[in-house]
Scaffold this motif. Structure first.
Motif, PDB file in Angstrom:
ATOM      1  N   ARG A  92       0.795  -1.228   0.000  1.00 31.32           N
ATOM      2  CA  ARG A  92       0.000   0.000   0.000  1.00 31.32           C
ATOM      3  C   ARG A  92       0.826   1.275   0.000  1.00 31.32           C
ATOM      4  O   ARG A  92       0.291   2.359  -0.229  1.00 31.32           O
ATOM      5  N   VAL A  93       2.129   1.149   0.280  1.00 28.75           N
ATOM      6  CA  VAL A  93       3.010   2.313   0.429  1.00 28.75           C
ATOM      7  C   VAL A  93       4.154   2.195  -0.572  1.00 28.75           C
ATOM      8  O   VAL A  93       4.659   1.091  -0.813  1.00 28.75           O
ATOM      9  N   PRO A  94       4.610   3.300  -1.184  1.00 29.48           N
ATOM     10  CA  PRO A  94       5.758   3.249  -2.092  1.00 29.48           C
ATOM     11  C   PRO A  94       6.969   2.588  -1.437  1.00 29.48           C
ATOM     12  O   PRO A  94       7.203   2.751  -0.237  1.00 29.48           O
ATOM     13  N   MET A  95       7.744   1.854  -2.218  1.00 27.98           N
ATOM     14  CA  MET A  95       8.845   1.070  -1.674  1.00 27.98           C
ATOM     15  C   MET A  95       9.883   1.920  -0.951  1.00 27.98           C
ATOM     16  O   MET A  95      10.365   1.555   0.127  1.00 27.98           O
ATOM     17  N   ALA A  96      10.250   3.068  -1.536  1.00 32.47           N
ATOM     18  CA  ALA A  96      11.279   3.915  -0.918  1.00 32.47           C
ATOM     19  C   ALA A  96      10.824   4.400   0.451  1.00 32.47           C
ATOM     20  O   ALA A  96      11.597   4.405   1.422  1.00 32.47           O
ATOM     21  N   GLN A  97       9.577   4.818   0.557  1.00 30.27           N
ATOM     22  CA  GLN A  97       9.053   5.291   1.838  1.00 30.27           C
ATOM     23  C   GLN A  97       9.004   4.147   2.848  1.00 30.27           C
ATOM     24  O   GLN A  97       9.328   4.337   4.030  1.00 30.27           O
ATOM     25  N   SER A  98       8.625   2.961   2.398  1.00 29.85           N
ATOM     26  CA  SER A  98       8.557   1.801   3.286  1.00 29.85           C
ATOM     27  C   SER A  98       9.926   1.471   3.872  1.00 29.85           C
ATOM     28  O   SER A  98      10.073   1.257   5.080  1.00 29.85           O
TER      29      SER A  98
END
Length: 297
Positions: A92-98
Motif C-alpha cells: 500500500r506504500v511506495p517502496m522507498a518510503q517503506s
C-alpha cells in the motif's frame, strides 16, 4: 591458514546482499498485491524452509537444544508478525518510503537492548532517535500534504509497527547468535513462521496460481541468498565498516519502485529518509553496533 578477506570484499558481499534482498522485496510486493500479504509470506516461508533445510542437513546440523529452540520460537513469532505487517504495508506504500521507515528498527533495538540485555543507552542514541523521529514526522507531513488515502496511512502505520517488532527480533538475534549458527537461525526462524501461519491458511489464504510459483520460488531463493551473504560479510568485517551499506536499500527501493510500479519519490520522503539515516549514523557510531535491515528474515 586462509587469509582473511579484505574489508572491501566483505563490503561488496554485503552490498550485493542488500541489492538481492531489494529485488526480493519487489517480488513480494507484487505477490502481496495480487494474492495478499498473508499468502505471500506463508508460501515464501515454506519454500524458504525447504531451501534452508537442505543446507542445514548438508552441513550435518543437529536439532537445537532447549535454550536455542526457545529463542528460535520467540524470534520466529516476533519476526513473522513483523514480516507480515511489513509486506501488508508494502503493498500500500511506495517502496522507498517503506524502506525509510524500517531504518527505525536499529534505533528502537538500542533502547530495547537496554531493558532486555542491560546495555547502557548512550547520549548519542538519544540524539539519534530525536533526529530520526523528526524524519518520520517529515514523511508523515508529506502524506498529509499529498492527502494520502486511508490505505496509505494504514500501510505506513503497519510498517512502523513492523519496525518495532523487528527491533525486538534484533535483540533476540543477538542472543541467538551466541547459541546457534547462521544456517540454523535462518532455518528455524522461517520454520516457526511457517508453522504458526499454517493453521489459519484455510481461512485467509489459498493455493497459489501456477503463474505465481516462479515468483514465490525466486523470492525464497533470493531471501536465503541475501541472508547468507550478509552473514558471511558481517562475520568478516566490523559492523562500523558495513553499516553504510544497509542504507543502499533506499536507493534500490526507489529505483525498483519506479521501474516496476511507477512510484515516484517525493521530496518529503527524501528529506525524511535523510534524517532517519542521519539519526541512525549518530546513534550507532562507535562503540555501538551497526544497523541491520529486515534482510535478517
Amino acid at each position: 591458514m586462509n587469509a582473511r578477506p579484505s574489508p572491501v570484499i566483505a563490503f561488496g558481499a554485503a552490498a550485493l546482499g542488500i541489492a538481492i534482498y531489494s529485488v526480493m522485496d519487489t517480488l513480494m510486493k507484487r505477490l502481496s498485491i495480487d494474492s495478499g500479504a498473508y499468502s505471500a509470506v506463508l508460501w515464501r516461508s515454506w519454500v524458504g524452509v525447504a531451501i534452508t533445510a537442505a543446507l542445514f542437513l548438508a552441513r550435518r546440523g543437529r536439532w537445537p537444544g532447549r535454550e536455542a529452540l526457545t529463542l528460535h520460537v520467540a524470534r520466529g513469532a516476533t519476526g513473522g508478525a513483523s514480516v507480515l505487517l511489513f509486506f501488508w504495508g508494502l503493498a500500500r506504500v511506495p517502496m522507498a518510503q517503506s524502506i525509510a521507515l524500517t531504518f527505525l528498527s536499529p534505533l528502537i533495538a538500542l533502547f530495547l537492548a537496554a531493558v532486555a540485555l542491560g546495555e547502557k543507552v548512550r547520549r548519542a542514541a538519544i540524539w539519534g532517535s530525536l533526529i530520526a523521529g523528526a524524519g518520520v514526522l517529515v514523511i508523515a507531513g508529506g502524506e498529509v500534504r499529498a492527502q494520502a488515502s486511508t490505505e496509505v496511512v494504514l500501510g505506513s502505520l503497519a510498517i512502523l509497527a513492523a519496525s518495532i517488532l523487528y527491533a525486538v527480533s534484533l535483540v533476540l538475534l543477538r542472543r541467538q547468535a551466541q547459541v546457534a549458527g547462521p544456517t540454523e537461525v535462518a532455518l528455524f526462524t522461517m520454520l516457526v513462521i511457517a508453522v504458526l501461519m499454517t493453521p489459519a491458511a484455510p481461512f485467509v489464504s489459498h493455493w497459489p496460481a501456477m503463474g505465481q510459483w516462479p515468483a514465490i520460488l525466486a523470492a525464497a531463493l533470493l531471501g536465503s541468498l541475501s541472508a547468507l551473504l550478509l552473514a558471511w560479510a558481517y562475520a568478516r568485517a566490523e559492523a562500523q565498516i558495513l553499516a553504510p551499506v544497509e542504507y543502499t536499500a533506499f536507493v534500490w527501493a526507489a529505483c525498483l519502485g519506479y521501474a516496476v510500479f511507477g512510484e515516484r519519490v517525493s521530496p518529503f520522503t527524501l528529506a525524511g529518509a535523510a534524517l532517519i539515516i542521519g539519526g541512525c549514523v549518530v546513534a550507532v557510531r562507535r562503540p555501538g553496533p551497526g544497523p541491520q535491515s529486515e534482510a535478517g528474515l
